[in-house]
Scaffold this active site. Structure first.
Site, short mmCIF file in Angstrom:
data_model
loop_
_atom_site.label_atom_id
_atom_site.label_comp_id
_atom_site.label_asym_id
_atom_site.label_seq_id
_atom_site.Cartn_x
_atom_site.Cartn_y
_atom_site.Cartn_z
N ASP A 43 0.80 -1.29 0.08
CA ASP A 43 -0.02 -0.11 0.11
C ASP A 43 0.96 1.12 -0.06
OD1 ASP A 43 -1.99 -1.97 0.64
OD2 ASP A 43 -2.04 -1.62 2.70
N GLU A 213 -10.96 -1.02 -3.62
CA GLU A 213 -10.37 -0.16 -2.60
C GLU A 213 -9.28 0.77 -3.07
OE1 GLU A 213 -8.85 -3.52 0.02
OE2 GLU A 213 -7.30 -3.84 -1.31
#
Length: 332
Positions: A43, A213
């Site tokens: 991420d 997401e």
């Protein structure tokens, strides 16, 4: 000089030559290589802060072990320096696990570090999106509120994976959300609270087709490029898609996939950010992927590859590589 002394000085000389040779190789390193730094990290939030590139990733480990975050800085995208525990549990009173997906910006002569924490599953649990502040991009960052900034599930969006975007008029917006839903909110000037939109609402759902997401927003030539991750983060189908709009509010109509696995390089390429280089149209995609042969869900590494636009302004699919990118020092 006796024989033992000769052996000792010979050993010292050999060691010195070896160290010098390794240093020369490092200094002459022409490309970043992928992954760009060792360790399991996911991420990644890439940013230019001052005269340096920064990457703030999630520490990729079982949820209960995710109680700190490291950062990495570079002057040229090739040589990276680790900054351990720039944000950690000792500076967040309500954190207990699952510290995820940083978003870091410079504003008000400070650095703001937005994070997801605790992986809440309902509105009775404590957790969500928090914000920490520091005077330096290497921290230490300290929780600014003592509680989540967004701690409720609104419009079906789990409060995780926030990205903070500054529009040309100086207004900051946050895009966030897991569980297949994406919200946007308007940030107050102090970046420590959210304020209503002109219609009086606090949350606007802007979920595009196939969204899962990891939202990201950037602006280029007057157009808003909204990107997000699709598929399952533990599987090979994880990928990034995008839309183009005339407004930060959308509508965001899916155009296509711009990042995905290459079975000869790595699997599960997704959850990205974009860094603007010093060149006129120089862009880099920072993302995580799973090395070939790795099956553990947390075996993820951070990588960088070039991102290009075609003559019509569409993003060309990013080619994932082992080589990474060439050095690109920031202009002072």
């Amino acid at each position: 000089m006796n024989f033992k002394c000769i052996l000792f000085f010979s050993a010292v000389l050999c060691f010195s030559v070896s160290v010098f040779s390794q240093q020369q190789k490092q200094d002459k390193k022409q490309k970043s290589g992928n992954p760009v730094f060792p360790g399991w990290y996911a991420d990644p939030e890439g940013a230019v802060l001052g005269s340096e590139y920064w990457i703030y990733p999630t520490y990729s480990a079982p949820y209960d072990e995710q109680i700190f975050m490291d950062a990495f800085s570079s002057r040229d995208l090739v040589h990276w320096k680790k900054h351990p525990r720039v944000l950690a549990i000792e500076n967040i009173s309500w954190l207990r696990r699952a510290l995820w997906a940083p978003a870091v910006i410079e504003a008000n002569n400070k650095y703001y570090f937005f994070f997801g924490a605790n992986d809440i599953q309902n509105n009775d649990e404590l957790g969500g999106i928090g914000v920490a502040v520091a005077d330096h991009p290497a921290g230490p960052f300290k929780d600014a509120l003592g509680k989540p900034l967004i701690g409720q599930i609104v419009n079906g969006a789990q409060p995780i994976d926030q990205f903070v975007f500054k529009d040309d008029d100086g207004q900051y917006y946050m895009y966030y959300g897991g569980w297949g839903h994406c919200n946007m909110v308007k940030m107050a000037n102090d970046l420590l609270s959210i304020v209503p939109f002109e219609d009086g609402t606090l949350y606007k759902e802007v979920t595009p087709e196939n969204y899962v997401e990891g939202p990201f927003m950037m602006k280029r030539n007057g157009k808003y490029y909204f990107m997000w991750s699709e598929g399952g983060w533990v599987g090979p189908d994880y990928r990034v898609a995008y839309a183009i709009a005339d407004s930060p509010f959308g509508p965001f109509k899916r155009i296509g996939t711009i990042l995905q696995q290459d079975s000869t390089v790595a699997t599960g390429a997704g959850h990205h950010s974009v860094i603007k280089g010093p060149g006129k149209d120089e862009w880099y995609m920072v993302y995580h992927r799973r090395p070939l042969g790795e099956e553990d869900a947390n075996s993820r590494v951070t990588c960088i590859d070039r991102m290009y636009f075609d003559k019509n302004g569409y993003i060309q699919p990013v080619k994932i590589t082992f080589e990474g990118v060439k050095a690109s020092p920031l202009l002072k």
